[in-house]
Design an enzyme around this catalytic site. Structure first.
Site, PDB file in Angstrom:
ATOM      1  N   GLY A 117       0.833  -1.184   0.000  1.00 52.42           N
ATOM      2  CA  GLY A 117       0.000   0.000   0.000  1.00 52.42           C
ATOM      3  C   GLY A 117       0.876   1.246   0.000  1.00 52.42           C
ATOM      4  O   GLY A 117       2.036   1.208   0.431  1.00 52.42           O
ATOM      5  N   CYS A 118       0.346   2.366  -0.475  1.00 54.47           N
ATOM      6  CA  CYS A 118       1.163   3.582  -0.608  1.00 54.47           C
ATOM      7  C   CYS A 118       1.626   4.104   0.752  1.00 54.47           C
ATOM      8  O   CYS A 118       2.818   4.307   0.981  1.00 54.47           O
ATOM      9  CB  CYS A 118       0.423   4.647  -1.402  1.00 54.47           C
TER      10      CYS A 118
END
Length: 319
Positions: A117-118
């Site tokens: 995930g970012c």
């Protein structure tokens, strides 16, 4: 050699970016389901099973359904899942090559890779080396906050910012969200750093399209030994030595700041992440800056794909 790639969910933000990047590569053949058949599981199974690589750019449940369409005797198709579904699953390799000394090889040999995930990418790049290096104890009460462009929220959030003729006043300022403190990236943040507890995480969305900064405050008095900002910067420099896509910035970062400010957009349209250390003997602030659509999503996915296919890791990616 030509590689067949199928992007399951290519109409979403991450899928579109992957499609856009791979369309420029002559060695990649993108398999595209006719629009009228893209939700037909029989047709989808056919495309998955003839692909060399399948990108899953779907909600969690849909990603699991697509993986289940792999034929039992299929020994060649490999998955890259951009959803949250498999990021802590023991049968999936976490797709951050810079995580530790063996992760790149694990990704290279994997059949199933979970793209980070970012927000999690930034936190893990900052905390994992410090926990592994004994600077941060596993039971440290970690906290982190992150400011990101609105593209990270997908099509619906992008539309809410870009479609109105006049943006509502409340949306012009940065906005905290996920205030229930149960953000979906928390499990991977804990597992991939080796922390005993998940961090307290507060994300912020800003009125800009892409780019992000993830920040982690450290209190030296709570660490296992006396630590200075220089010690932390040296740990990062050693951990990321030789990495193409992770750049550790000098301790005196004045020359690379913007009049003392740290803009979130400086790494946009690259796969580069920049690591900063600020502070003094009593307080330290760590920051990771990168493109939420690059190293935080599609760029990370393609970096892993390059490793899995045995091509140069930097192919099709800007530093």
């Amino acid at each position: 050699m030509t590689f067949k790639v199928f992007i399951d969910g290519r109409h979403g933000t991450t899928g579109l970016k992957i499609d856009e990047r791979l369309a420029l590569r002559p060695e990649i053949e993108i398999l595209t389901i006719p629009e009228t058949q893209r939700k037909d599981p029989v047709v989808k199974a056919e495309y998955i099973n003839k692909a060399d690589v399948v990108f899953l750019c779907l909600p969690d449940a849909a990603s699991k359904e697509s993986v289940a369409l792999l034929a039992p005797d299929n020994g060649h198709t490999r998955f890259l899942d951009a959803s949250t579904a498999h990021r802590t699953h023991p049968d999936w390799v976490y797709g951050l090559p810079e995580l530790n000394g063996g992760q790149r090889e694990r990704i290279k040999n994997a059949r199933k890779v979970a793209v980070p995930g970012c927000h999690a990418s930034g936190f893990i790049m900052l905390m994992a080396p410090l926990v592994a290096g004994g600077i941060v104890p596993p039971d440290y009460p970690a906290s982190t906050y992150s400011i990101t462009g609105y593209s990270g929220g997908g099509k619906e959030m992008i539309a809410s910012y870009e479609e109105p003729a006049s943006l509502p006043e409340a949306m012009k300022s940065p906005r905290f969200y996920a205030l229930g403190l149960t953000h979906k990236h928390l499990p991977e943040m804990q597992v991939q750093t080796g922390l005993a507890y998940p961090p307290l995480f507060t994300p912020i969305v800003g009125n800009f399209a892409q780019g992000m900064v993830v920040a982690v405050p450290l209190l030296p008095r709570l660490l296992s030994r006396k630590i200075t900002p220089a010690d932390v910067q040296a740990c990062f420099a050693e951990h990321y030595a030789g990495e193409v896509f992770v750049k550790v910035m000098p301790l005196d970062a004045a020359a690379v700041l913007d009049n003392g400010f740290l803009p979130a957009t400086a790494c946009n349209d690259t796969n580069r992440a920049e690591i900063f250390v600020f502070g003094h003997s009593e307080q330290i602030l760590l920051a990771a800056r990168f493109d939420n659509l690059g190293k935080g999503a599609s760029g990370a996915a393609i970096q892993c794909m390059n490793l899995m296919l045995g091509v140069a890791e930097t192919t099709g990616l800007a530093v």
